[in-house]
Design a protein around this motif. Structure first.
Motif, PDB file in Angstrom:
ATOM      1  N   GLU A  72     -35.065  79.003 -81.091  1.00  0.00           N
ATOM      2  CA  GLU A  72     -35.693  78.041 -80.176  1.00  0.00           C
ATOM      3  C   GLU A  72     -37.057  78.522 -79.689  1.00  0.00           C
ATOM      4  O   GLU A  72     -37.934  77.718 -79.395  1.00  0.00           O
ATOM      5  N   ARG A  73     -37.245  79.836 -79.603  1.00  0.00           N
ATOM      6  CA  ARG A  73     -38.554  80.359 -79.187  1.00  0.00           C
ATOM      7  C   ARG A  73     -39.614  80.031 -80.232  1.00  0.00           C
ATOM      8  O   ARG A  73     -40.745  79.673 -79.887  1.00  0.00           O
ATOM      9  N   VAL A  74     -39.246  80.168 -81.512  1.00  0.00           N
ATOM     10  CA  VAL A  74     -40.167  79.824 -82.594  1.00  0.00           C
ATOM     11  C   VAL A  74     -40.418  78.317 -82.594  1.00  0.00           C
ATOM     12  O   VAL A  74     -41.560  77.862 -82.747  1.00  0.00           O
ATOM     13  N   GLN A  75     -39.365  77.525 -82.402  1.00  0.00           N
ATOM     14  CA  GLN A  75     -39.528  76.069 -82.354  1.00  0.00           C
ATOM     15  C   GLN A  75     -40.477  75.659 -81.224  1.00  0.00           C
ATOM     16  O   GLN A  75     -41.355  74.806 -81.421  1.00  0.00           O
ATOM     17  N   GLY A 111     -41.738  87.416 -84.270  1.00  0.00           N
ATOM     18  CA  GLY A 111     -41.372  88.757 -83.844  1.00  0.00           C
ATOM     19  C   GLY A 111     -40.850  89.624 -84.968  1.00  0.00           C
ATOM     20  O   GLY A 111     -40.322  90.717 -84.730  1.00  0.00           O
ATOM     21  N   LEU A 112     -41.013  89.177 -86.216  1.00  0.00           N
ATOM     22  CA  LEU A 112     -40.483  89.901 -87.377  1.00  0.00           C
ATOM     23  C   LEU A 112     -41.550  90.034 -88.450  1.00  0.00           C
ATOM     24  O   LEU A 112     -42.336  89.106 -88.669  1.00  0.00           O
ATOM     25  N   PRO A 161     -37.845  72.804 -78.210  1.00  0.00           N
ATOM     26  CA  PRO A 161     -36.745  72.941 -79.166  1.00  0.00           C
ATOM     27  C   PRO A 161     -36.467  71.580 -79.809  1.00  0.00           C
ATOM     28  O   PRO A 161     -36.628  70.541 -79.168  1.00  0.00           O
ATOM     29  N   VAL A 162     -36.078  71.590 -81.061  1.00  0.00           N
ATOM     30  CA  VAL A 162     -35.834  70.329 -81.769  1.00  0.00           C
ATOM     31  C   VAL A 162     -34.342  70.181 -82.050  1.00  0.00           C
ATOM     32  O   VAL A 162     -33.601  71.171 -82.091  1.00  0.00           O
TER      33      VAL A 162
END
Length: 312
Positions: A18-21, A56-57, A28-29
């Motif tokens: 959700e952080r990436v979304q 973060g990766l 969030p989607v």
């Protein structure tokens, strides 16, 4: 103002977060659990600082084919704008392509941008050049098969079902009945010059093959997706027009072959299908053709090296 269309996208990695979304879509989607059969994952190092910052990766996962394997993930429900943002987020190592979920639903997924690198079982369909005419070693397709199987003799297979003289109309009609027994994960269609040919004596009911390229490629895309196979289109080879003359009642010109190349490429770009351009490697090299149309063994070696670089 055009309304945004709904899209679904299968994710098994960072897009589930959700952080990436929120970073990509502003929120969030909606998501739902989903699974993709016939695939496994492998790590992919990431060097793009923006992608690393968002996820973060510095190592993501990419999909590759494996019969009997299943990848668990989610389906994201996206708008046009969301899908464009997801495309921008993914690095060049990925390409958005159509896949079938275990539920039978079609959705988008990000696959390895090198279509043959992720393949196990490849079916090749096309004409005499894909068949390997004029080359005892089986042409570029035979060389591709040897190299692919050598990587993993136990799991890799290549089935060359090309038939000399075939057009895309023939291929789109004949291919559906041929695939089930081969269990392909990749369908490599060689869009050869036969579709650009014009009969020397034009019959009254002659239909121009160039006018139906999109129709035939669309049918082949549906056939491939029905087997959860990735469609890959190899464009036509350059031809030495000065030597082709009138070949078996047909006339071939570079202008029409170029039109076929452009039509196939445009259709692939519009429909997010892999297009491997085979025109340039032999351009201007008439000595690498036996008759202006069919490459010599050395011509096929050149084509294979080029195709391997594009696909792997």
């Amino acid at each position: 103002m055009t309304a945004s269309r709904p899209h679904t996208l299968f994710s098994f990695g960072t897009l589930k977060d959700e952080r990436v979304q929120t970073a990509l879509f502003g929120r969030p989607v909606p998501t739902a659990p989903a699974a993709l059969a016939g695939h496994t994952t492998r790590p992919l190092p990431i060097t793009d600082p923006a992608v690393i910052a968002a996820s973060g990766l510095d190592v993501h996962l990419t999909l590759e084919r494996e019969i009997g394997a299943t990848v668990e993930g989610v389906v994201l429900c996206l708008t046009d704008q969301d899908l464009a943002a997801a495309d921008a987020y993914e690095v060049d190592d990925y390409a958005r392509r159509r896949v079938l979920l275990t539920s039978g639903e079609s959705t988008w997924a990000y696959l390895d941008a090198k279509p043959l690198r992720a393949a196990q079982r490849i079916v090749i369909v096309g004409d005499s050049i894909a068949y390997g005419r004029c080359d005892p070693s089986g042409g570029w397709a035979g060389r591709l098969a040897a190299a692919h199987i050598a990587l993993d003799e136990s799991g890799h297979r290549v089935f060359n079902l090309a038939v000399p003289g075939s057009t895309l109309a023939d291929v789109s009609e004949q291919t559906p009945a041929l695939l089930a027994a081969r269990r392909p994960d990749t369908l490599l269609v060689a869009a050869g010059v036969n579709d650009s040919a014009v009969p020397v004596v034009v019959p009254g009911d002659h239909r121009d093959g160039l006018a139906r390229i999109a129709e035939h490629l669309g049918a082949l895309a549906a056939t491939a997706l029905g087997h959860n196979a990735r469609l890959v289109v190899a464009g036509p080879v350059w031809l030495d027009e000065e030597r082709t003359a009138d070949y078996e009642g047909l006339r071939f010109t570079r202008e029409r072959a170029q039109a076929l190349r452009a039509s196939a490429r445009a259709w692939c770009e519009e429909n997010h299908v892999d297009f491997l351009d085979l025109w340039e490697p032999l351009r201007g090299s008439g000595e690498l053709f036996t008759d202006g149309l069919h490459p010599t063994p050395e011509g096929h070696r050149v084509l294979h090296r080029h195709l391997a670089a594009l696909g792997r």
